[in-house]
Design an enzyme around this catalytic site. Structure first.
Site, PDB file in Angstrom:
ATOM      1  N   LYS A  46       4.861   0.183   9.461  1.00 46.71           N
ATOM      2  CA  LYS A  46       4.836   1.602   9.063  1.00 46.71           C
ATOM      3  C   LYS A  46       4.321   2.716   9.898  1.00 46.71           C
ATOM      4  CE  LYS A  46       3.741  -0.007   4.322  1.00 46.71           C
ATOM      5  NZ  LYS A  46       2.541  -0.133   3.556  1.00 46.71           N
ATOM      6  N   GLU A  94       0.785  -1.231  -0.018  1.00 43.95           N
ATOM      7  CA  GLU A  94       0.006  -0.005   0.018  1.00 43.95           C
ATOM      8  C   GLU A  94       0.892   1.273   0.008  1.00 43.95           C
ATOM      9  OE1 GLU A  94      -2.785   0.567   3.032  1.00 43.95           O
ATOM     10  OE2 GLU A  94      -3.615   2.431   2.498  1.00 43.95           O
ATOM     11  N   ARG A 122       5.807 -12.559   9.941  1.00 44.44           N
ATOM     12  CA  ARG A 122       6.726 -11.573   9.472  1.00 44.44           C
ATOM     13  C   ARG A 122       7.933 -11.335  10.335  1.00 44.44           C
ATOM     14  NH1 ARG A 122       3.440  -7.059   9.816  1.00 44.44           N
ATOM     15  NH2 ARG A 122       4.821  -5.619  10.487  1.00 44.44           N
TER      16      ARG A 122
HETATM   17  P1  ATP Z   1       0.390  -1.792   7.543  1.00 42.67           P
HETATM   18  O1  ATP Z   1       1.421  -1.947   8.870  1.00 42.67           O
HETATM   19  O2  ATP Z   1      -0.127  -0.636   7.122  1.00 42.67           O
HETATM   20  O3  ATP Z   1      -0.620  -3.063   7.624  1.00 42.67           O
HETATM   21  P2  ATP Z   1       2.178  -3.525   5.992  1.00 42.67           P
HETATM   22  O4  ATP Z   1       3.667  -3.365   6.666  1.00 42.67           O
HETATM   23  O5  ATP Z   1       1.344  -4.619   6.031  1.00 42.67           O
HETATM   24  O6  ATP Z   1       1.112  -2.260   6.503  1.00 42.67           O
HETATM   25  P3  ATP Z   1       1.724  -3.437   3.019  1.00 42.67           P
HETATM   26  O7  ATP Z   1       2.047  -2.422   2.121  1.00 42.67           O
HETATM   27  O8  ATP Z   1       0.228  -4.066   3.271  1.00 42.67           O
HETATM   28  O9  ATP Z   1       2.237  -2.950   4.554  1.00 42.67           O
HETATM   29  O10 ATP Z   1       2.713  -4.704   3.013  1.00 42.67           O
HETATM   30  C1  ATP Z   1       2.949  -5.128   1.626  1.00 42.67           C
HETATM   31  C2  ATP Z   1       3.449  -6.597   1.986  1.00 42.67           C
HETATM   32  O11 ATP Z   1       4.526  -6.500   2.885  1.00 42.67           O
HETATM   33  C3  ATP Z   1       2.350  -7.346   2.685  1.00 42.67           C
HETATM   34  O12 ATP Z   1       2.160  -8.654   1.985  1.00 42.67           O
HETATM   35  C4  ATP Z   1       2.766  -7.783   3.965  1.00 42.67           C
HETATM   36  O13 ATP Z   1       2.570  -9.133   4.496  1.00 42.67           O
HETATM   37  C5  ATP Z   1       4.360  -7.776   3.944  1.00 42.67           C
HETATM   38  N1  ATP Z   1       5.121  -7.429   4.988  1.00 42.67           N
HETATM   39  C6  ATP Z   1       4.707  -6.178   5.806  1.00 42.67           C
HETATM   40  N2  ATP Z   1       5.332  -6.134   6.963  1.00 42.67           N
HETATM   41  C7  ATP Z   1       6.432  -7.285   6.975  1.00 42.67           C
HETATM   42  C8  ATP Z   1       7.216  -8.026   7.764  1.00 42.67           C
HETATM   43  N3  ATP Z   1       7.451  -7.151   9.004  1.00 42.67           N
HETATM   44  N4  ATP Z   1       7.992  -9.035   7.503  1.00 42.67           N
HETATM   45  C9  ATP Z   1       7.528  -9.575   6.129  1.00 42.67           C
HETATM   46  N5  ATP Z   1       6.583  -9.186   5.400  1.00 42.67           N
HETATM   47  C10 ATP Z   1       5.918  -7.766   5.687  1.00 42.67           C
END
Ligand code: ATP
Ligand code: MG
Length: 563
Positions: free
Chosen positions: A274, A31, A264
């Site tokens: 984020k 996003e 994650r």
């Molecule tokens: P928010 O905290 O706003 O939900 P997000 O970090 O999930 O944000 P996205 O832009 O939705 O942000 O993330 C894109 C992809 O990155 C998603 O598929 C998510 O699963 C993956 N992702 C996010 N954070 C992690 C992390 N800490 N480790 C591995 N993958 C991640």
């Protein structure tokens, strides 16, 4: 090194074997509401790596369904970062917003099938009626929710209202479109989830064309389907969205990707979310998204990390189904390992102290050959000028050394790297009593740094010729947080108080060897004995600025031993 076998690759292999899919197509769906961090790097390299490995395709898709928080700046930053990591999406750059019309048409289909309805409950009422888990002894149970009074509207009424929602007839938040599933479902996501909300905010790509926007659940699976994705890899928080992902695709009867979840990434001494990173930026706790202390890809890049080091880190941690916190020392170990192989060595004195070789002729200049990279002879050598007055590191001299100090002290002999052995004869102090100059004599027979009589010295110091040195600024970084798990705050405590107030030290007037003149932003070096450094974009002609990426000392083995 062999690739670790992981459960995701097993699933993909199985799907190809059983014929569920005949090719592999993955995607990374950020996003555009913030910069990416190292956790995203894992997600990117995982999806990209699987596509590569199975001869498939990889899409970059912006999940731009929430105009209130998104911007073109973030889109551009994300593209820069994904590209830098080496995940090449070629021409497959997509936007959920490109599918708004199709998503809308599918929503009308659902309404016609009696599987969706327009609901007039406020967001608060809606969430209250959905219910929430409560504690029953030591179990969590989720009592059935309450059905919306609007749940049994006729198809005609729903279509009419939904079209008027799109036409902008209703205020923001006044109505939603909901899937009609099961208000008693044990999984809250299946209790008539919201598919559309009314938001009267212009979108960075569609402008004012739309005032209804799809929810994550409605946009995500259907976007995957439109793009022909086979394996939709995401983090564990989406595990209990999977039944909904599957349900919606089944209702529509369209291409049905498989969603696979992994744990994650969490990392010590930082935060990988984020929302929290945005707060650090907004409150000015750091100098922006690309501050070298940030765990963002932009920050890590500016700090001097290589994409190869990040890939190595991601490979070493592997993927798993259970969440854990990784040691930041492992990440640092990976970059040290990589830079050791590829960084040119230089001499730089960060906190200078003047050393005068009293018996070395005034005005004489010699040049010594210095090895650029002992790990790789192809880096060659360079000439380093030497003269009577040099800069050495202030901490390399002690007037009254404790027993464990083996460097320069009165009466003691040390090696000046590549040059001569020198012996300290005297010091000059200022009015406050601190040493401002160290006087030495040198042994001309030790040219190159070794004594013909084989006598040993206990220390080798780096140095820079004062007449030839260039001045620069060096920024040293410490951990961003003072505790390993800043988010494990006590009840009622704010994690922000764990931000390390001393995470940045700026050293000005550092003395650098002349070959560093003209170093370009992004270039990386090892400053002998001091660590790995990267030229910062703040560099101006005549004023180089360096960031320390990491020190040379590697505590990783010790950290592992502790575990
Ligand atoms: P928010 O905290 O706003 O939900 P997000 O970090 O999930 O944000 P996205 O832009 O939705 O942000 O993330 C894109 C992809 O990155 C998603 O598929 C998510 O699963 C993956 N992702 C996010 N954070 C992690 C992390 N800490 N480790 C591995 N993958 C991640
Ligand atoms: Mg998310």
């Amino acid at each position: 090194m062999s690739e670790p076998v992981d459960f995701i690759r097993e699933i993909v292999r199985d799907d190809l074997r059983t014929g569920r899919f005949t090719c592999v197509h993955t995607r990374f769906p950020p996003e555009p509401n913030a910069y990416l961090h190292i956790g995203h790097a894992q997600a990117i390299l995982l999806s990209y790596g699987i596509a590569q490995e199975f001869g498939g395709k990889f899409n970059l898709r912006f999940d731009d369904t929430n105009p209130e928080k998104e911007s073109v700046e973030y889109v551009e930053a994300i593209k820069r970062d994904v590209r830098w990591l080496g995940a090449d999406w070629e021409d497959r750059e997509f936007y959920a917003s490109d599918y708004f019309e199709q998503l809308y048409l599918w929503a009308e289909d659902l309404i016609r099938k009696g599987k969706a309805y327009v609901c007039d409950l406020s967001p608060e009422e809606l969430s209250r009626q959905r219910g929430q888990p409560i504690r029953d002894g030591d179990r969590l149970i989720t009592p059935p929710g309450v059905e919306s009074p609007y749940r049994n509207r006729s198809v005609e009424e729903n279509l009419n209202l939904f079209r008027r929602m799109r036409a902008g007839e209703f205020p923001a938040g006044s109505r939603t479109l909901r899937a009609k599933i099961d208000m008693a479902h044990p999984n809250l996501n299946m209790r008539d989830p919201v598919l559309y909300r009314i938001i009267h905010v212009p979108h960075h790509r569609t402008g004012t064309k739309w005032c209804i926007y799809p929810s994550y659940d409605w946009a995500h699976g259907q976007s995957d389907s439109i793009e022909g994705i086979t394996h939709s890899i995401c983090t564990l928080e989406f595990e209990n969205h999977r039944p909904l992902y599957d349900w919606l695709l089944e209702q529509l009867g369209i291409h049905h990707p498989r969603q696979i979840e992994f744990a994650r990434l969490n990392l010590t001494y930082t935060v990988l979310s984020k929302r929290f990173l945005l707060r650090l930026v907004q409150e000015g706790r750091v100098r922006g998204w690309d501050d070298p202390r940030m765990p963002t890809i932009a920050g890590i890049r500016r700090r001097g990390y290589t994409p190869e080091a990040i890939a190595d880190f991601v490979r070493r941690i592997g993927v798993s189904k259970s969440e854990s916190v990784r040691e930041i020392e492992l990440l640092e170990h990976c970059v040290r390992d990589d830079l050791n192989k590829r960084a040119s060595r230089r001499m730089a004195v960060l906190e200078p102290l003047k050393l005068v070789i009293t018996d070395y002729p005034e005005g004489k200049v010699e040049e010594f050959d210095a090895v650029n990279n002992p790990e790789d002879p192809s880096y060659g050598t360079r000439r380093v000028p030497f003269s009577r007055e040099l800069w050495i590191e202030r901490e390399d001299f002690m007037e009254d050394p404790p027993p464990a100090f083996f460097r320069l002290a009165p009466g003691r002999e040390v090696r000046l790297r590549y040059a001569y052995l020198v012996r300290c004869t005297d010091v000059v102090k200022d009015s406050s009593g601190s040493v401002v100059e160290v006087h030495c004599t040198y042994d001309p027979s030790t040219r190159g740094g070794d004594a013909p009589d084989g006598r040993k010295v206990k220390a080798t110091l780096h140095w820079v010729s004062a007449a030839h040195a260039i001045e620069g600024e060096v920024r040293l970084y410490d951990r961003l947080f003072t505790v390993p798990n800043p988010l494990d705050a006590e009840e009622g405590e704010d994690w922000i108080k764990h931000v390390n107030p001393n995470s940045l030290s700026v050293l000005r007037g550092c003395q650098l060897e002349p070959s560093l003149a003209g170093a370009q932003p992004g270039e990386r070096f090892q400053f002998e004995r001091k660590g790995y450094f990267c030229v910062d974009p703040d560099t101006r002609p005549g004023h180089p600025v360096f960031n320390r990426t990491v020190t040379l000392r590697d505590p990783w083995a010790k950290v592992q031993g502790r575990a």
